[in-house]
Design an enzyme around this catalytic site. Structure first.
Site, PDB file in Angstrom:
ATOM      1  N   LYS A  19       0.830  -1.217   0.000  1.00  0.00           N
ATOM      2  CA  LYS A  19       0.000   0.000   0.000  1.00  0.00           C
ATOM      3  C   LYS A  19       0.866   1.270   0.000  1.00  0.00           C
ATOM      4  O   LYS A  19       0.644   2.170  -0.791  1.00  0.00           O
ATOM      5  CB  LYS A  19      -0.923   0.041   1.243  1.00  0.00           C
ATOM      6  N   ARG A  94      -9.678   0.198   8.549  1.00  0.00           N
ATOM      7  CA  ARG A  94      -9.143  -1.138   8.813  1.00  0.00           C
ATOM      8  C   ARG A  94     -10.183  -2.031   9.460  1.00  0.00           C
ATOM      9  O   ARG A  94      -9.904  -3.180   9.776  1.00  0.00           O
ATOM     10  CB  ARG A  94      -7.923  -1.024   9.716  1.00  0.00           C
ATOM     11  N   ARG A 133      11.649  -5.355   5.013  1.00  0.00           N
ATOM     12  CA  ARG A 133      11.311  -3.939   4.738  1.00  0.00           C
ATOM     13  C   ARG A 133      12.214  -2.977   5.501  1.00  0.00           C
ATOM     14  O   ARG A 133      12.490  -3.137   6.672  1.00  0.00           O
ATOM     15  CB  ARG A 133       9.856  -3.677   5.120  1.00  0.00           C
ATOM     16  N   ARG A 166      11.264  -1.025  11.020  1.00  0.00           N
ATOM     17  CA  ARG A 166      10.239  -0.766  12.035  1.00  0.00           C
ATOM     18  C   ARG A 166      10.271  -1.853  13.113  1.00  0.00           C
ATOM     19  O   ARG A 166      10.426  -3.024  12.779  1.00  0.00           O
ATOM     20  CB  ARG A 166       8.856  -0.720  11.375  1.00  0.00           C
ATOM     21  N   ARG A 177       0.399  -9.119  14.080  1.00  0.00           N
ATOM     22  CA  ARG A 177      -0.347  -8.192  13.205  1.00  0.00           C
ATOM     23  C   ARG A 177      -1.225  -8.951  12.219  1.00  0.00           C
ATOM     24  O   ARG A 177      -2.382  -8.605  12.003  1.00  0.00           O
ATOM     25  CB  ARG A 177       0.625  -7.295  12.433  1.00  0.00           C
TER      26      ARG A 177
HETATM   27  P1  ADP Z   1       1.232  -1.667   7.483  1.00  0.00           P
HETATM   28  O1  ADP Z   1       1.196  -0.758   6.294  1.00  0.00           O
HETATM   29  O2  ADP Z   1       2.501  -2.408   7.561  1.00  0.00           O
HETATM   30  O3  ADP Z   1       0.033  -2.523   7.622  1.00  0.00           O
HETATM   31  P2  ADP Z   1       0.725   0.747   8.971  1.00  0.00           P
HETATM   32  O4  ADP Z   1       1.918   1.610   8.886  1.00  0.00           O
HETATM   33  O5  ADP Z   1      -0.433   1.072   8.108  1.00  0.00           O
HETATM   34  O6  ADP Z   1       1.206  -0.754   8.778  1.00  0.00           O
HETATM   35  O7  ADP Z   1       0.175   0.685  10.473  1.00  0.00           O
HETATM   36  C1  ADP Z   1       1.062   0.439  11.551  1.00  0.00           C
HETATM   37  C2  ADP Z   1       0.224   0.257  12.812  1.00  0.00           C
HETATM   38  O8  ADP Z   1      -0.502   1.480  13.084  1.00  0.00           O
HETATM   39  C3  ADP Z   1      -0.856  -0.819  12.744  1.00  0.00           C
HETATM   40  O9  ADP Z   1      -0.353  -2.124  13.032  1.00  0.00           O
HETATM   41  C4  ADP Z   1      -1.827  -0.325  13.819  1.00  0.00           C
HETATM   42  O10 ADP Z   1      -1.338  -0.585  15.133  1.00  0.00           O
HETATM   43  C5  ADP Z   1      -1.785   1.196  13.604  1.00  0.00           C
HETATM   44  N1  ADP Z   1      -2.816   1.637  12.636  1.00  0.00           N
HETATM   45  C6  ADP Z   1      -2.608   2.163  11.397  1.00  0.00           C
HETATM   46  N2  ADP Z   1      -3.767   2.459  10.800  1.00  0.00           N
HETATM   47  C7  ADP Z   1      -4.754   2.108  11.688  1.00  0.00           C
HETATM   48  C8  ADP Z   1      -6.181   2.145  11.657  1.00  0.00           C
HETATM   49  N3  ADP Z   1      -6.852   2.624  10.586  1.00  0.00           N
HETATM   50  N4  ADP Z   1      -6.862   1.697  12.750  1.00  0.00           N
HETATM   51  C9  ADP Z   1      -6.212   1.249  13.827  1.00  0.00           C
HETATM   52  N5  ADP Z   1      -4.867   1.152  13.911  1.00  0.00           N
HETATM   53  C10 ADP Z   1      -4.140   1.583  12.861  1.00  0.00           C
HETATM   54  P1  ADP Z   2       2.227  -1.840   3.176  1.00  0.00           P
HETATM   55  O1  ADP Z   2       2.215  -0.331   3.204  1.00  0.00           O
HETATM   56  O2  ADP Z   2       0.989  -2.412   2.540  1.00  0.00           O
HETATM   57  O3  ADP Z   2       2.493  -2.437   4.533  1.00  0.00           O
HETATM   58  P2  ADP Z   2       4.769  -1.581   1.732  1.00  0.00           P
HETATM   59  O4  ADP Z   2       4.468  -0.700   0.575  1.00  0.00           O
HETATM   60  O5  ADP Z   2       5.519  -0.966   2.866  1.00  0.00           O
HETATM   61  O6  ADP Z   2       3.421  -2.304   2.253  1.00  0.00           O
HETATM   62  O7  ADP Z   2       5.555  -2.852   1.180  1.00  0.00           O
HETATM   63  C1  ADP Z   2       5.989  -3.892   2.050  1.00  0.00           C
HETATM   64  C2  ADP Z   2       7.378  -4.357   1.615  1.00  0.00           C
HETATM   65  O8  ADP Z   2       7.270  -5.072   0.379  1.00  0.00           O
HETATM   66  C3  ADP Z   2       8.392  -3.242   1.367  1.00  0.00           C
HETATM   67  O9  ADP Z   2       9.664  -3.699   1.774  1.00  0.00           O
HETATM   68  C4  ADP Z   2       8.325  -3.018  -0.144  1.00  0.00           C
HETATM   69  O10 ADP Z   2       9.565  -2.531  -0.662  1.00  0.00           O
HETATM   70  C5  ADP Z   2       8.023  -4.409  -0.661  1.00  0.00           C
HETATM   71  N1  ADP Z   2       7.134  -4.438  -1.846  1.00  0.00           N
HETATM   72  C6  ADP Z   2       6.110  -3.603  -2.132  1.00  0.00           C
HETATM   73  N2  ADP Z   2       5.479  -3.965  -3.273  1.00  0.00           N
HETATM   74  C7  ADP Z   2       6.132  -5.086  -3.713  1.00  0.00           C
HETATM   75  C8  ADP Z   2       5.966  -5.936  -4.854  1.00  0.00           C
HETATM   76  N3  ADP Z   2       4.981  -5.727  -5.760  1.00  0.00           N
HETATM   77  N4  ADP Z   2       6.809  -6.975  -4.987  1.00  0.00           N
HETATM   78  C9  ADP Z   2       7.798  -7.208  -4.093  1.00  0.00           C
HETATM   79  N5  ADP Z   2       8.018  -6.434  -2.996  1.00  0.00           N
HETATM   80  C10 ADP Z   2       7.191  -5.378  -2.814  1.00  0.00           C
END
Ligand code: ADP
Ligand code: ADP
Length: 223
Positions: A19, A94, A133, A166, A177
């Site tokens: 994302k 979420r 990541r 992270r 998670r």
């Molecule tokens: P990822 O993209 O790896 O899923 P995020 O950076 O979006 O992680 O979110 C990191 C953490 O922040 C989540 O595991 C949760 O604890 C919190 N968080 C983010 N967005 C939300 C949401 N919409 N509702 C509740 N918690 C959230």
């Molecule tokens: P999210 O915000 O949904 O948690 P990220 O954009 O941070 O996800 O991506 C998670 C990890 O996967 C990062 O290390 C990113 O560089 C890698 N990644 C993202 N898209 C792809 C893809 N299409 N193929 C392989 N690795 C990817």
């Protein structure tokens, strides 16, 4: 909320689906404000604000931060003037309670969720995505040890800032998670499917191909 609201795109996907990667590309290409609740929480934790102090424990345990604080933070963010050009939501909603609040807040301004692309990635791939990541301190640009390494190890290609891992990307927290959040994600996906705005994109493809499919899903004729 601002007086008006432009196009609203909700980017859906499990933790590690891509994302953040795609939202940064798409928001620039489409001129939308990128609103990532995870980034907002991490900034609050870094600045040790009351919100950050509340959120930190939940984030460290891999749980969702409670809806009341999350929704308040999101609505404050949507009140900023740049929301008028349209927004790309990354990490919100979420759960279905958050989706309902968003719909109501948008409806109050004559807006709605125009399209909800879902970057679908099998659970088995997510662990490797998150474990490898690295993100930059300045702007959260994501990299990956194998699939998207930076040109200079440890340094962001885009802004030269330091890359870090992270704490919630450590294996034990990743498991928590996924266990805690994937069920709620399924319900959010169903919510937008029922509303007729869901677009499923195959997130197992390389980053550029996923971007192409998302741009097609976001073409004006598609919502
Ligand atoms: P990822 O993209 O790896 O899923 P995020 O950076 O979006 O992680 O979110 C990191 C953490 O922040 C989540 O595991 C949760 O604890 C919190 N968080 C983010 N967005 C939300 C949401 N919409 N509702 C509740 N918690 C959230
Ligand atoms: P999210 O915000 O949904 O948690 P990220 O954009 O941070 O996800 O991506 C998670 C990890 O996967 C990062 O290390 C990113 O560089 C890698 N990644 C993202 N898209 C792809 C893809 N299409 N193929 C392989 N690795 C990817």
């Amino acid at each position: 909320m601002t007086a008006s609201i432009g196009r609203v795109v909700v980017l859906l996907g499990a933790p590690g689906a891509g994302k953040g990667t795609q939202a940064q590309i798409l928001s620039e290409k489409l001129g939308l404000a990128h609103v990532a609740t995870g980034d907002l929480f991490r900034a609050a934790v870094r600045d040790e604000t009351p919100l950050g102090v509340t959120a930190k424990g939940y984030m460290d345990r891999g749980e969702l931060v409670p809806d009341a604080v999350t929704i308040e933070m999101l609505l404050e963010r949507l009140a900023k003037p740049d929301a008028e050009k349209g927004i790309l939501l990354d990490g919100f909603p979420r759960n279905t309670a958050q989706a309902e609040v968003l719909d109501k807040a948008l409806a109050d301004k004559g807006g709605r969720v125009d399209v909800a692309p879902y970057i679908e990635v099998p659970e088995a791939d997510l662990v490797g995505r998150l474990g490898g990541r690295w993100i930059c301190r300045a702007a959260g640009h994501p990299y990956h040890e194998q699939t998207k390494p930076p040109v200079t190890p440890g340094i962001c290609d885009a802004d030269g800032s330091e890359l870090y891992q992270r704490t919630d990307d450590q294996p034990a927290t990743v498991q928590a998670r996924l266990q805690q959040q994937l069920g709620a994600l399924d319900l959010v996906v169903d919510y937008y499917r029922t509303k007729g705005v869901l677009k499923v994109v195959d997130g197992r493809q390389g980053i550029d191909l996923v971007t192409g499919d998302l741009l097609a899903a976001l073409a004006p004729a598609n919502g």
